[in-house]
Design a protein around this motif. Structure first.
Motif, short mmCIF file in Angstrom:
data_model
loop_
_atom_site.label_atom_id
_atom_site.label_comp_id
_atom_site.label_asym_id
_atom_site.label_seq_id
_atom_site.Cartn_x
_atom_site.Cartn_y
_atom_site.Cartn_z
N UNK A 209 56.45 45.94 33.51
CA UNK A 209 57.46 45.48 34.46
C UNK A 209 57.37 46.25 35.77
N UNK A 210 57.15 47.56 35.66
CA UNK A 210 57.08 48.40 36.86
C UNK A 210 55.86 48.03 37.71
N UNK A 211 54.72 47.73 37.07
CA UNK A 211 53.51 47.38 37.82
C UNK A 211 53.69 46.07 38.58
N UNK A 212 54.34 45.09 37.97
CA UNK A 212 54.60 43.82 38.67
C UNK A 212 55.59 44.04 39.81
N UNK A 213 56.62 44.84 39.55
CA UNK A 213 57.61 45.12 40.60
C UNK A 213 56.96 45.80 41.80
N UNK A 214 56.01 46.71 41.53
CA UNK A 214 55.35 47.45 42.61
C UNK A 214 54.59 46.52 43.55
N UNK A 215 54.18 45.36 43.05
CA UNK A 215 53.48 44.38 43.89
C UNK A 215 54.43 43.31 44.44
#
Length: 334
Positions: free
Chosen positions: A47-53
């Motif tokens: 979730x954090x990786x998608x949010x970062x983009x």
């Protein structure tokens, strides 16, 4: 960021328009993040990786009705087949009947069993592709007789009612290491209420056991399934506790605790990974109050004593049943 996974390579070669793609339970893959519009996952790392983009990200427990309607959906088949079945049922509840859905995964992860599982659910199955030791299937949602919520189990252990989901470690049973840990601290745990952190809470047995004894519990886990299970376990026993989604200490800032207790994971899907456990050990002194204590349990073969010795100096073996060892470590004096 990870290299492109075989399952994502298989998706890429379809040459489909994936601008509006929503991926469910995916690996962390830079190509997939760039191509997709959003993610539904139980893994807060993903979730954090998608949010970062700047992409949309949801756990399955916070998705609003209709969020997925009209989207192209790809489910990445998980190692735990019962979790895969839960995802299929959950998607059938989220989407109108007849909504196209694709399922992709690696052969070593059990994707070859998907056609049979789709058949058992009454869902159609069309094999789209097979390469890179992966398969891609097309299906459609259907109206099902049984709800996804039926996957939740409750069972009794140590005088507690535990809630369990297929997405949680040790689904439906109590881990032998956890039992050894609790047995080893039963007499030494102070009777006065402590501020205790249950790191990697799973179904919440440690948190509930501590809360039942009057301690102030914070439970964290990287898995949204575990966070939900722990909340349900505390509620089922009428106990209070704070439950937080966190990758080790990431959501806790500089907060400190009297005790940190953990049965840390060393697997991520099929891979052995010591990273989270090493971060737990290395960063624990910063999150312990004066005279604070870390207690962890681990398979006997894992190299934790060396890590503990470097971080704490004062380390004891509290229990050893040949399969598991329980270690205690006191906060180093400044």
């Amino acid at each position: 960021m990870s290299a492109q996974t075989p399952a994502c390579q298989l998706l890429e070669r379809q040459k489909d328009n994936v601008t509006g793609l929503w991926v469910v339970g995916p690996p962390i893959d830079s190509w997939l993040i760039d191509q997709s519009a959003g993610v539904v996952s139980g893994d807060c790392d993903a979730l954090r990786e998608w949010q970062a983009k700047g992409k949309q990200s949801r756990t399955p427990f916070e998705l609003a009705d209709g969020d997925l309607q009209g989207k192209k959906i790809v489910l990445f088949w998980p190692k735990a087949h019962q979790l895969g079945i839960w995802w299929l049922k959950w998607l059938c509840e989220q989407l109108p009947s007849g909504t196209p859905l694709e399922v992709v995964g690696e052969h070593q992860g059990g994707i070859k069993r998907v056609p049979k599982m789709l058949e058992e659910l009454g869902m159609p199955c069309d094999k789209r592709d097979n390469a890179r030791r992966c398969s891609l299937f097309a299906t459609q949602t259907v109206a099902l007789d049984s709800a996804s919520d039926s996957a939740w189990q409750t069972f009794e252990a140590l005088g507690l009612t535990l809630a369990s989901h297929p997405g949680v470690f040790g689904h439906g049973k109590v881990d032998e290491g956890t039992l050894l840990l609790l047995e080893s601290i039963d007499d030494s745990l102070p009777k006065k209420p402590l501020k205790v952190l249950d790191m990697g809470c799973g179904d919440g047995i440690i948190s509930a056991w501590l809360a039942q004894r009057g301690h102030h519990v914070t439970a964290v886990d990287v898995s949204a399934f575990a966070v939900e299970a722990c909340k349900r376990t505390l509620a089922a026993n009428g106990l209070a506790g704070r439950v937080v989604s966190s990758d080790v200490f990431s959501a806790l800032e500089s907060e400190q605790f009297d005790w940190i207790i953990s049965n840390p994971p060393f697997h991520k899907e099929r891979d052995i990974s010591y990273g989270p456990s090493q971060r737990l050990i290395n960063e624990a002194p910063e999150h312990l109050s004066a005279a604070g204590r870390l207690v962890i349990v681990a398979n006997g073969f894992l190299p934790y004593p060396d890590h503990l010795q470097r971080a704490f100096q004062d380390v004891q073996t509290l229990a050893d049943n040949r399969r598991f060892k329980v270690y205690g470590a006191n906060k180093p004096a400044r």
